[in-house]
Each structure stands twice: as C-alpha cells, then as structure tokens.
Design an enzyme around this catalytic site. Sequence first.
Site, PDB file in Angstrom:
ATOM      1  N   GLY A  23       0.798  -1.208   0.000  1.00  0.00           N
ATOM      2  CA  GLY A  23       0.000   0.000   0.000  1.00  0.00           C
ATOM      3  C   GLY A  23       0.834   1.263   0.000  1.00  0.00           C
ATOM      4  O   GLY A  23       0.426   2.280  -0.553  1.00  0.00           O
TER       5      GLY A  23
ATOM      6  N   ASP B 181       0.236  -4.848  13.075  1.00  0.00           N
ATOM      7  CA  ASP B 181      -0.341  -5.270  11.786  1.00  0.00           C
ATOM      8  C   ASP B 181       0.050  -6.717  11.499  1.00  0.00           C
ATOM      9  O   ASP B 181       0.514  -7.036  10.404  1.00  0.00           O
ATOM     10  CB  ASP B 181       0.137  -4.342  10.667  1.00  0.00           C
ATOM     11  CG  ASP B 181      -0.712  -4.479   9.393  1.00  0.00           C
ATOM     12  OD1 ASP B 181      -1.856  -4.970   9.508  1.00  0.00           O
ATOM     13  OD2 ASP B 181      -0.228  -4.113   8.318  1.00  0.00           O
TER      14      ASP B 181
END
Length: 729
Positions: free
Chosen positions: A22, A135
């Site tokens: 991303g 994450d």
Amino acid sequence: MLKTGMIIAERYEILAKIGTGGMADVYKAKDHKLNRFVAVKVLKAEFREDTTFVQKFRREAQAAAGLTHPNIVNVFDVGDDDGVHYIVMELIEGITLKEYIAKKGKLSIKEATSIAIQVSMGLEAAHSHGIVHRDVKPQNIIIATDGKVKVTDFGIARAASSNTISSNVMGSVHYSSPEQVRGGYSDEKSDIYSLGITMYEMVTGRVPFDGDTTVAIAIKHLQEEMVPPSIYTEDLPYSLEQIIYKCTQKSPDRRYGKMEEVIADLKHSLIDPQGDFVKISSVNHDAKTVVISDEELGEIKHTQKQGGRASASDYKKDERAGRSYDKDYDDDTDEEDSYRRRAKEKQKRGSRKVPKGRSDTGRAITIFALLAGAVLLVAVIFFIIKNTGLLDGNTNQDQQQQTQEEENTLVTVPDFVGKTEAEAEEMASAENLGIQMIGEEPSTQEKGRVSYQDIQPGTQVEQHTTVKYRISAGAQEVTMPEVDQRTGIEAQQMLEDMGLTVEVQKEYSELDVTGYAMVNPGYAYYTIPEAGDTVTTGETVTLVVSRGVNYGSSAEVPSVVGMSENDAITTLGKWLDIEVVEEQNASVAAGEVFAQSPEGYTYANPDEPITITVSTGNTAPTPEAAETTEAADTAQEQAVAAGEVWKCTQSLNTPVGYNGGLVRMELLQDVGGEPTVTMIADEQQVQFPYKLDITGAPGVAEGTIVLYEKIDNQYQKLGNYTITFEKAE
C-alpha cells in the site's frame, strides 16, 4: 518506480522489483559494500511529500533495525537518497503465509502450530524491546524456502496507522483487534489477537469475520462471536482451538498476557492435543452487551471507508481539523484520552436532569455523608493498627526486612544438562530452585536426559527462581536444507542449530556464461550430503563455501577495515586461510576490524594466509592498570578487615540492543586519582533487571559499570551505568 541498474546511496544496485504494498515497493538489490543480496523497500511517491509521515516512518524503521531474531526479517539500513526514502532488509527467498494458505487450502495441525510458535517467538522478541507490530497478518509473515518463518514490517504499521489507518485497510481489518477498529489504545495484546485470527485462518482456510466493506468487518470484530474453527476442521485438537479462543477474546484482559504464555501453550498442545490446560477467565454474566454507538460507528466509517488509503492532502485536512498525528505516533495518550472523552459524553447523555433546588439539597447531603464516612474510616484504621501492634516499635518492619533479605539470597544454578529429570529435580531442590520442562528436542544427549536449560550453569539467581529445561528426544533424522543466498557463516550456524557437526571447506565457483562466478566468494556453495538428503543429528556434514572466480596466485585484496568480523570473513571469502587476531583498541568498537595484512587494494596470493585484527574495545587493562587494580584489591581487603565496607545494591535495567547472550560486567572506579578495573561478571547468563550486590573501593562513592554482550564469540559494548556506593553500617 525505480529502474533496474539504478544505484541507491552509492551502494545498493536495483536488480528487480519483487513486490508492492500500500505504501512501498520492494526490490531485490545487490549491496556492493558487503557483497550480498538484500531487499530494499522504497516509499511510494505520494507519501514522500508528507515530511511528518516520512520522519515517523524512518524513526519506526530505525527502532525495528535494533531487532535481531531468527524469526524476524532483519533491517540493515534506513535512509534517503535524493528524495528516495528506503529501508534495506534481509532478503528472504520464499512466499507469504497468505500465499501459502491459498496454495494449500488449509494447513495441517502440526504445520500451523509450528508456524504459530515461530511467529510468536519473533513477536516475543519485539515486545521485549518495547516494539508492538500492530499489523500482524499472513501477508506480513514469510515462509522461507528452508522452512524458516519470519515476520516482517515491524514498526511500519505504527507509522502507517498514524496517517493512513493501514497501508491496506481491507486486508488488515480482517486481523485487527476490537480496540484497534475502535481507534483505541493498542499494545502487545492486540498483536496476540491478530495472531489468533491468523491461526484461525491457517487451520480453517478462511478468516472468522468477513464482509463486503471494512465497516461491516469491523463491527463483527466488536460484536459478533466467531464460528468455532472445529466446525470447518473436524480433527482440530481441543487444546489448539482453546488457544485460538483465548487469543481472540474481545476483552484484552481475557487474552494471554504475554507471548511467552502463548508459546508455552502451543508447545504443550503438541504434546497433549486434547488436554484441557488452556485457562480462559470467566465472563462477567452481569455485564451487558456493549453495542457500538452511532458516534463510534461514524468514526469507523470515516477512517476506514471503502477500504481505501488516505492521501497526503487528507492528512493535512485532518491536521487542520485538530488531529495531531505526530503526538499520536510518539505515544498512545491521545487514544486513551479519546476513550475517556467518549465515556464522559455517554455519561452526560445517560444522566437524568434533576431540578436545581433538589440538586443543591442532595449535593449537601452527599458531602456531609462523605465527611462522616471518612472520619469513621480513620477511627477504624487507627484502632486496627493499635491492636495489631504496628505502632509498637519497628518489630514487624524488622521482620519484613529480615524475610526480604532471606528471599533475596542468591544461589548458583547447577548444570542440569546430561542429567535425568529426577536428578535435575533433586539438584534444583537442594538450591531452593524450581524447574519446568518446556518440551523435547533432538539432541546428542541420551534420550530422556536434559539437553537444554534457559539459565546457564553458574549464574547467580534469587532463590525460588524457575529454570526451564528441555528433554532430549535422542538423535533424530533431519533433512539437509538449501543453503543458497546465505553467507558461509550463516549456513554453518543454520546447520549447527539443526544439531549437526559442520566441517567447512572452500573451493572456486563455476562460472556463468558472462564469466562471473555462479556463487559469490564467502557465500555457501553446496553441502555434502546434498540439500534434501536425510541425515542424523550429531552427524558430521561438509559445507563448501565459494571462493568466487579463480584468478590464480594474484588477486586484489578487498579492504575490510571498519567491517564486523563476520562481514570481513565473508568479504575475504576468496582467501583460503583467514587468521583473526584480537587486540584491545579503546577507539574502535568491539568486534570491528581495524587492521589487516595484506592491506586492502593490494594484490596477494589467495592461497596464503591473510590476517585481520579485531578490536575487543577497552576490555583488556594495561599492565599499569592491572597493578593498580591489584593494589586496590589489597587496600579493599584491608578496609573490609577493618570493618569499612562500601556497597552498591542498585538494579540494572535491560540495556538497549541486548539479545540475551552471555554478559561481561566491569566496574571502573577512580581510586586516589588512579583508574581501577574490577570484573563483576565474566561470560555469565544474567536476567534483567539485574540486582547488583558488589563491594567498591573504600571511601569511593561512585563508579561506572561497563556492560558487554558476547555476540559471534566477540564481546560488544552495550553501554555504561553510573552507580553509587554507600558505607555499610
């Protein structure tokens, strides 16, 4: 996007793009300084203009660079080159766990448990250094070709979350903890929750919560119970299902407290699959179901809408609206304040309005009742103290102090290796120590005997400390791994970790069609037996390390001054015989090469020995210092005999960068204008916080503890501690 052949920082040559995410692209590159392949993660252009985000990104990456663990993708370097912000990492040949699950559908119980243990060990190492991943998901877990499991992107999630919520919201929200999707405080227990979701996916082939939008998935994390994984995997062991349940409790207080506990239960599940040993605290049945408010739902929709990424302009809008990402990034107080504000607003909305007159009267009555209650409480406490004798001198205080001194008495850890469990238990009992078996392992020790203990023999510990040990499963068959892309030193360590005895040989490499070596000098070439063959632990195997291209009796000598010993040995891989000499050099960090013979950039015969000189730091006292130390010891003995003793009982916190290795501690003091050096601990395994109990020079109130850790058979300085001494009464 970078082009093949570009050079970053005059060092890293871009070879090929190997992945994208991303917020960054990942490239395979060649590190020409250390002659090795690396992975370079480059920040995407849309993030480079946000200077605040770039600073946070670098700061977190630098923190992650302090992590060194077999189950973590190591970070080697962080920097920027003409606006290109990059992180240089260990290059791992393999696939992500997400790809592996997609390929296999779902994993076997044994394989899933093994992967979970390795991921947990990597996370445990990070947590012990104060770094929370934030994450954890299969996309950030890599399965290497040799079977090793490594976690990547440490620290980067926090940098991303401060500005972008996530680098890939739709992919991350499946694994986010309830406190994360609320936007609240996240800590080690959030990583434990995400690990539990990952384990669920490994054993079932699916995530427990799914939906068309990130908002729908987030609400399920907050309010819905997961479908039991045993519904999808009928042969799922009871103990593993309970571990997954405990990891994924919606309340952080009901999850595991530490990764160490997760690891212990996962290992236990391999031994006792159907055991009922996982303890989950009971639910408060009086509590009501917490329904997410419209305000909180609006926040989730605002921050995670459509699974997209926020742009740099969005960040600036948020800052103008009063959001301080920088403060949120440095610590989590804003997140906690957000919780408090929402709680207060709910309280205000839920409270009843009382007429003003009645409110004033009620307030006066309440204040009077509180004052009366306080007076009564003080009287009761005074009565209890008087009748229990707590006011009669310092008798109880003296007793408590005596008890504490008895509990703090240090004992020496025995050597349990090679002993039976009964013998180890008897030895531990004699020293008032506890012992705990944490599993089996292949070993050259006889089957059923202790093969490992977590606290080294000879270490001084407090009584009642628990020593953990493993039992030998005897010699076992193992499969020879691939050694490609590893340095000779790394390959040797990997083979030795498998319980094999390694004999290292060197030979020149075959050449490719362009005339370059198939394998660079210093890197593993091949093994005997070959990769894939079955061998027995304890067996001797041969590791062949490449010498690169054969240039005959004259080859250019690389300059290795300034490198670590291991990097220097790899760089000098063409030389058949590398002699390492250790010398004290206070101006050069321990473990660093500061001289070589022949010198760099000259020509020499690679079949003849080459010598490198490695600094030991300032660890070896000069003859004058040794004489001063001896004189100080004599003076100290005379002072002790005369009854003058200066003691220090301070505690040393865990030093930054400590990897759990053997420790050396030296005490430096200025005695009569002369420096003295006293060895406090030499090649010992210690546990931090470490409580000192040392005697210093008479009349000297200060000193400095210099702390070293043994890494790759060399002591490297970790730091200094200033300590104080007081005269014992």
